[in-house]
Design a protein around this motif. Structure first.
Motif, PDB file in Angstrom:
ATOM      1  N   SER A  19       0.821  -1.214   0.000  1.00 32.64           N
ATOM      2  CA  SER A  19       0.000   0.000   0.000  1.00 32.64           C
ATOM      3  C   SER A  19       0.854   1.263   0.000  1.00 32.64           C
ATOM      4  CB  SER A  19      -0.929   0.002   1.219  1.00 32.64           C
ATOM      5  OG  SER A  19      -0.184   0.034   2.427  1.00 32.64           O
ATOM      6  N   LEU A  20       2.091   1.186   0.480  1.00 34.05           N
ATOM      7  CA  LEU A  20       2.966   2.351   0.523  1.00 34.05           C
ATOM      8  C   LEU A  20       3.215   2.938  -0.863  1.00 34.05           C
ATOM      9  CD1 LEU A  20       5.591   0.999   3.069  1.00 34.05           C
ATOM     10  CD2 LEU A  20       4.128   3.003   3.431  1.00 34.05           C
ATOM     11  N   TYR A  21       3.108   2.113  -1.898  1.00 35.39           N
ATOM     12  CA  TYR A  21       3.486   2.530  -3.246  1.00 35.39           C
ATOM     13  C   TYR A  21       2.272   2.644  -4.169  1.00 35.39           C
ATOM     14  CZ  TYR A  21       7.422   0.477  -0.849  1.00 35.39           C
ATOM     15  OH  TYR A  21       8.346   0.150   0.115  1.00 35.39           O
ATOM     16  N   MET A  22       1.069   2.664  -3.592  1.00 31.15           N
ATOM     17  CA  MET A  22      -0.150   2.683  -4.394  1.00 31.15           C
ATOM     18  C   MET A  22      -0.585   4.120  -4.684  1.00 31.15           C
ATOM     19  SD  MET A  22      -3.804   0.756  -3.841  1.00 31.15           S
ATOM     20  CE  MET A  22      -4.013   1.333  -2.173  1.00 31.15           C
ATOM     21  N   ARG A  23      -0.737   4.431  -5.950  1.00 34.23           N
ATOM     22  CA  ARG A  23      -1.221   5.750  -6.354  1.00 34.23           C
ATOM     23  C   ARG A  23      -2.730   5.820  -6.154  1.00 34.23           C
ATOM     24  NH1 ARG A  23       1.285   9.521  -9.174  1.00 34.23           N
ATOM     25  NH2 ARG A  23       2.894   8.043  -9.869  1.00 34.23           N
ATOM     26  N   LEU A  24      -3.177   6.912  -5.559  1.00 32.81           N
ATOM     27  CA  LEU A  24      -4.605   7.154  -5.363  1.00 32.81           C
ATOM     28  C   LEU A  24      -4.972   8.431  -6.110  1.00 32.81           C
ATOM     29  CD1 LEU A  24      -4.443   6.183  -1.607  1.00 32.81           C
ATOM     30  CD2 LEU A  24      -5.805   4.975  -3.308  1.00 32.81           C
ATOM     31  N   ASN A  25      -5.763   9.311  -5.508  1.00 35.85           N
ATOM     32  CA  ASN A  25      -6.060  10.576  -6.168  1.00 35.85           C
ATOM     33  C   ASN A  25      -4.787  11.427  -6.258  1.00 35.85           C
ATOM     34  OD1 ASN A  25      -8.644   9.653  -6.128  1.00 35.85           O
ATOM     35  ND2 ASN A  25      -9.481  11.265  -4.837  1.00 35.85           N
ATOM     36  N   ASP A  26      -4.716  12.275  -7.267  1.00 38.87           N
ATOM     37  CA  ASP A  26      -3.545  13.113  -7.492  1.00 38.87           C
ATOM     38  C   ASP A  26      -3.227  13.917  -6.233  1.00 38.87           C
ATOM     39  OD1 ASP A  26      -1.603  14.882  -8.306  1.00 38.87           O
ATOM     40  OD2 ASP A  26      -2.726  15.673 -10.013  1.00 38.87           O
ATOM     41  N   PRO A  27      -2.032  13.739  -5.632  1.00 38.23           N
ATOM     42  CA  PRO A  27      -1.701  14.486  -4.415  1.00 38.23           C
ATOM     43  C   PRO A  27      -1.772  15.998  -4.591  1.00 38.23           C
ATOM     44  CG  PRO A  27      -0.151  12.679  -4.730  1.00 38.23           C
ATOM     45  CD  PRO A  27      -0.987  12.758  -5.983  1.00 38.23           C
ATOM     46  N   ALA A  28      -1.603  16.473  -5.806  1.00 38.74           N
ATOM     47  CA  ALA A  28      -1.656  17.913  -6.051  1.00 38.74           C
ATOM     48  C   ALA A  28      -3.047  18.494  -5.788  1.00 38.74           C
ATOM     49  CB  ALA A  28      -1.228  18.213  -7.488  1.00 38.74           C
ATOM     50  N   LEU A  29      -4.065  17.620  -5.735  1.00 36.89           N
ATOM     51  CA  LEU A  29      -5.430  18.089  -5.495  1.00 36.89           C
ATOM     52  C   LEU A  29      -5.712  18.338  -4.021  1.00 36.89           C
ATOM     53  CD1 LEU A  29      -7.375  15.696  -7.911  1.00 36.89           C
ATOM     54  CD2 LEU A  29      -6.689  18.073  -8.325  1.00 36.89           C
ATOM     55  N   ALA A  30      -4.818  17.922  -3.143  1.00 37.65           N
ATOM     56  CA  ALA A  30      -5.042  18.092  -1.702  1.00 37.65           C
ATOM     57  C   ALA A  30      -4.990  19.575  -1.336  1.00 37.65           C
ATOM     58  CB  ALA A  30      -3.999  17.313  -0.921  1.00 37.65           C
ATOM     59  N   ARG A  31      -5.989  20.021  -0.581  1.00 38.30           N
ATOM     60  CA  ARG A  31      -6.060  21.428  -0.196  1.00 38.30           C
ATOM     61  C   ARG A  31      -5.421  21.680   1.177  1.00 38.30           C
ATOM     62  NH1 ARG A  31     -11.092  20.248  -2.241  1.00 38.30           N
ATOM     63  NH2 ARG A  31     -12.146  20.349  -0.215  1.00 38.30           N
ATOM     64  N   ASN A  32      -5.290  20.615   1.974  1.00 35.39           N
ATOM     65  CA  ASN A  32      -4.674  20.721   3.300  1.00 35.39           C
ATOM     66  C   ASN A  32      -5.298  21.830   4.147  1.00 35.39           C
ATOM     67  OD1 ASN A  32      -2.954  18.666   2.499  1.00 35.39           O
ATOM     68  ND2 ASN A  32      -1.293  20.049   1.958  1.00 35.39           N
ATOM     69  N   GLU A  33      -6.606  21.870   4.114  1.00 35.92           N
ATOM     70  CA  GLU A  33      -7.349  22.834   4.915  1.00 35.92           C
ATOM     71  C   GLU A  33      -8.667  22.206   5.320  1.00 35.92           C
ATOM     72  OE1 GLU A  33      -9.444  25.164   1.138  1.00 35.92           O
ATOM     73  OE2 GLU A  33      -7.720  26.068   2.160  1.00 35.92           O
ATOM     74  N   GLY A  34      -9.355  22.828   6.257  1.00 37.25           N
ATOM     75  CA  GLY A  34     -10.625  22.291   6.730  1.00 37.25           C
ATOM     76  C   GLY A  34     -10.469  21.630   8.076  1.00 37.25           C
ATOM     77  N   GLU A  35     -11.332  20.676   8.365  1.00 39.53           N
ATOM     78  CA  GLU A  35     -11.373  20.037   9.677  1.00 39.53           C
ATOM     79  C   GLU A  35     -10.330  18.920   9.799  1.00 39.53           C
ATOM     80  OE1 GLU A  35     -13.208  20.824  12.256  1.00 39.53           O
ATOM     81  OE2 GLU A  35     -14.355  22.422  11.275  1.00 39.53           O
ATOM     82  N   LEU A  36      -9.975  18.630  11.025  1.00 39.89           N
ATOM     83  CA  LEU A  36      -9.145  17.478  11.327  1.00 39.89           C
ATOM     84  C   LEU A  36      -9.939  16.184  11.161  1.00 39.89           C
ATOM     85  CD1 LEU A  36      -7.363  18.516  14.637  1.00 39.89           C
ATOM     86  CD2 LEU A  36      -6.207  17.901  12.518  1.00 39.89           C
ATOM     87  N   VAL A  37      -9.226  15.111  10.900  1.00 40.96           N
ATOM     88  CA  VAL A  37      -9.802  13.765  10.910  1.00 40.96           C
ATOM     89  C   VAL A  37      -9.055  12.956  11.966  1.00 40.96           C
ATOM     90  CG1 VAL A  37     -10.221  11.657   9.599  1.00 40.96           C
ATOM     91  CG2 VAL A  37     -10.329  13.877   8.441  1.00 40.96           C
ATOM     92  N   LEU A  38      -9.804  12.314  12.860  1.00 40.24           N
ATOM     93  CA  LEU A  38      -9.209  11.416  13.835  1.00 40.24           C
ATOM     94  C   LEU A  38      -9.579   9.975  13.493  1.00 40.24           C
ATOM     95  CD1 LEU A  38      -9.735  13.252  17.253  1.00 40.24           C
ATOM     96  CD2 LEU A  38      -7.780  13.356  15.697  1.00 40.24           C
TER      97      LEU A  38
END
Length: 369
Positions: free
Chosen positions: A160-179
């Motif tokens: 799983s460490l090497y599995m591509r998912l959604n384009d990382p460039a699309l991450a906004r890194n804002e909003g609520e925390l996830v626990l």
């Protein structure tokens, strides 16, 4: 000629809950949605004619239908599991059998004190004889295998460490925390016993953060089936676990902040609209990091330690987490050394790709990180 590859695993697709019991639904993905990470990694990363095989497939047809079998594994080397049947059919298989991500589950980090069932030892030796290499989660498992005479071992971590998912460039890194925390059925002992996992549930309720569930039976049944089976253990304890007053408060929290994902791309997309993930879930953390989202793993047992070290997954010590403020949680997330994880993943990815080639397997680069 296209290689016919049988992948022995849980079903790679999400189960349809309609018309089935909750227990059957959970069994379909091994009672933990995190299992989709290393299962789907095989279907995304390998080239060839790929076929899913359940663990009870007809072994007499292997030679006719497949050229190679691949088994994405977890912490199978332990004291309690009985692998006699699996070792039997692997030994008899007329094609190569490659295991990927095998791990040791032990209560001690001292190799001299590790206890593993005879059938697990036999399984490891049989797997060693069926493929040029065995892939393991970390160096602790590697060293234990060497101690029992299994020498063709390569530390690759989890696929799983090497599995591509959604384009990382699309991450906004804002909003609520996830626990994320770790539990199965709720019990009075879990509620009463101080510990990291219990504390994380309390923080989620206290700060009204998002929470993603992977194996938490009480929450998942209510969210997916809109009910809880009569007699389900611990249901009356759920409000207290989150520090909430009433059942209505708890149900409202789940409706507002609870999430269950059986689709990895949907899961990845959701995380890309959040500030990041903090919790005790290994694969939840890997999924976030592979999606370009900050993540902090809180180690809560010894099983994940070797993989955390190998992959440089950002962590924090669990001590005192119950007293963290919301600002504290954001601060530790902001301080996560994501760059070290990415650099380590790039180096380890070369080892993983070479392992696959050496075992006669080709990877699909467009789906790899």
């Amino acid at each position: 000629m296209t290689k016919r590859i049988g992948i022995v695993s849980i079903a790679p697709g999400a189960p349809d809950p309609s018309g089935m019991s909750f227990d059957w639904y959970m069994t379909r993905f091994g009672r933990n949605t995190g299992n989709y990470m290393f299962t789907q990694a095989m279907f995304r990363q390998l080239t060839g004619e790929l076929h899913h095989l359940s663990f009870d497939f007809d072994v007499s047809r292997i030679g006719e239908e497949f050229d190679h079998l691949v088994i994405p594994a977890a912490n199978w080397m332990n004291e309690k599991s009985d692998w006699t049947a699996m070792a039997d059919w692997i030994e008899a298989a007329p094609v190569p059998v490659t295991v990927i991500g095998l791990g040791l589950q032990a209560s001690s980090q001292d190799l001299a004190e590790v206890k593993v069932s005879d059938s697990a030892i036999r399984l490891a030796r049989v797997l060693s004889s069926k493929s040029p290499h065995i892939s393991v989660r970390g160096d602790f498992t590697r060293d234990w295998l060497l101690s029992i005479g299994v020498r063709n071992v390569v530390t690759t971590g989890c696929p799983s460490l090497y599995m591509r998912l959604n384009d990382p460039a699309l991450a906004r890194n804002e909003g609520e925390l996830v626990l994320q925390s770790t539990r199965y059925y709720m019990t009075q002992a879990f509620l009463n016993h101080p510990g990291t996992n219990r504390d994380v549930f309390g923080l989620a309720g206290k700060y009204d953060t998002h929470m993603i569930y992977q194996s938490e039976f009480n929450e998942i049944e209510r969210m997916v089936f809109d009910r809880v089976t009569e007699g389900t253990p611990g249901e009356a304890l759920m409000p207290a676990l989150y520090g909430l007053e009433t059942d209505a408060d708890y149900h409202a929290y789940l409706a507002r902040r609870g999430h269950v994902f059986c689709d990895l791309d949907e899961w990845s997309g959701f995380l890309q609209g959040t500030a990041g993930v903090i919790g005790t879930r290994l694969h939840g953390s890997i999924l976030a990091l592979n999606s370009g989202v900050p993540a902090i793993l809180i180690p809560h047992d010894s099983r994940t330690g070797e993989l955390v070290d190998f992959a440089a997954i950002p962590t924090i010590h669990p001590e005192g987490i119950a007293s963290y403020t919301r600002a504290d949680l954001h601060a530790v997330l902001h301080g996560a050394d994501i760059g070290r994880f990415l650099d380590t993943r790039s180096r380890n990815g070369l080892i993983y790709r070479q392992f696959l080639r050496d075992c006669g397997l080709d990877c699909r680069e467009e789906n790899m990180l």
